[in-house]
Design a protein around this motif. Structure first.
Motif, PDB file in Angstrom:
ATOM      1  N   UNK A  99       2.464   2.483   5.816  1.00  0.00           N
ATOM      2  CA  UNK A  99       2.474   2.870   4.412  1.00  0.00           C
ATOM      3  C   UNK A  99       3.090   4.262   4.248  1.00  0.00           C
ATOM      4  N   UNK A 100       2.764   5.184   5.154  1.00  0.00           N
ATOM      5  CA  UNK A 100       3.341   6.531   5.094  1.00  0.00           C
ATOM      6  C   UNK A 100       4.852   6.479   5.325  1.00  0.00           C
ATOM      7  N   UNK A 101       5.309   5.640   6.268  1.00  0.00           N
ATOM      8  CA  UNK A 101       6.751   5.491   6.519  1.00  0.00           C
ATOM      9  C   UNK A 101       7.439   4.880   5.301  1.00  0.00           C
ATOM     10  N   UNK A 102       6.791   3.916   4.681  1.00  0.00           N
ATOM     11  CA  UNK A 102       7.311   3.284   3.468  1.00  0.00           C
ATOM     12  C   UNK A 102       7.455   4.335   2.360  1.00  0.00           C
ATOM     13  N   UNK A 125       2.240  -8.973   8.230  1.00  0.00           N
ATOM     14  CA  UNK A 125       1.213  -8.917   7.197  1.00  0.00           C
ATOM     15  C   UNK A 125       1.276  -7.591   6.435  1.00  0.00           C
ATOM     16  N   UNK A 126       1.393  -6.487   7.169  1.00  0.00           N
ATOM     17  CA  UNK A 126       1.491  -5.165   6.539  1.00  0.00           C
ATOM     18  C   UNK A 126       2.728  -5.105   5.645  1.00  0.00           C
ATOM     19  N   UNK A 127       3.861  -5.561   6.177  1.00  0.00           N
ATOM     20  CA  UNK A 127       5.103  -5.549   5.395  1.00  0.00           C
ATOM     21  C   UNK A 127       4.951  -6.365   4.113  1.00  0.00           C
ATOM     22  N   UNK A 128       4.326  -7.524   4.219  1.00  0.00           N
ATOM     23  CA  UNK A 128       4.126  -8.379   3.049  1.00  0.00           C
ATOM     24  C   UNK A 128       3.283  -7.655   2.002  1.00  0.00           C
TER      25      UNK A 128
END
Length: 192
Positions: A99-102, A125-128
């Motif tokens: 999430x921080x990288x996003x 799953x995280x990406x989705x």
């Protein structure tokens, strides 16, 4: 223990962790039996110096990492090298790092398409959850420099044999224009 782990944008002071990061990534890939794009010490250190990496520390102990890179004249941004040290897994740390990288990617390149290649279900799953969707490789950057990074992967021959159309990894893409059209709010928070 999770609340004791600080997730932050890496800088030059974090270069002392580079060898540990590289060893952790290599070991995890061997355990999973999956390929991984190999990066040099200097490459990862440069990402830190440029403020293009996220590091997680529990005190002074390395806990996790991810870096970002822009491709195709900054039209595409990849979040790569996501790793969490085994003893810190199962606490949601990978999600916090990703999430921080996003958020860092969206702050630096708000109009770029964000993408990643992964063979891991947890990362998918995280990406989705972040709004990425699976896409064909043809929707990713055509920048040869990006694809050169795949040469260190044990599955590189599949990618080459198929003309960069298929591999073991799943391609995932976040297109900010599609999210804006859908009326979604992209809350980009300040990160340390």
């Amino acid at each position: 223990m999770d609340n004791q782990i600080e997730v932050m944008v890496a800088d030059a002071s974090h270069e002392v962790y580079v060898d540990t990061i590289l060893e952790t990534i290599t070991t995890a890939a061997k355990v999973r039996g999956t390929g991984i794009a190999k990066r040099s010490h200097e490459y990862v250190a440069q990402k830190m110096r440029e403020g293009k990496a996220i590091i997680a520390l529990c005190g002074n102990e390395f806990a996790g990492f991810c870096y970002i890179e822009s491709w195709g004249n900054k039209q595409y941004v990849a979040n790569s090298g996501l790793i969490v040290v085994e003893k810190f897994r199962g606490q949601g740390l990978a999600k916090r790092i990703k999430k921080a990288a996003f958020q860092l990617s969206r702050l630096r390149w708000p109009n770029a398409k964000l993408f990643g290649l992964t063979s891991g279900g947890a990362v998918m799953k995280i990406n989705t959850e972040l709004g990425y969707v699976p896409v064909p490789f043809s929707e990713l950057t055509t920048d040869d420099a990006f694809w050169k990074g795949c040469e260190g992967c044990c599955n590189h021959d599949i990618l080459e044999r198929t003309g960069r159309k298929y591999c073991i990894c799943t391609a995932m893409l976040y297109d900010p224009t599609k999210h804006q059209k859908d009326g979604e709010q992209n809350d980009v928070e300040d990160i340390k």
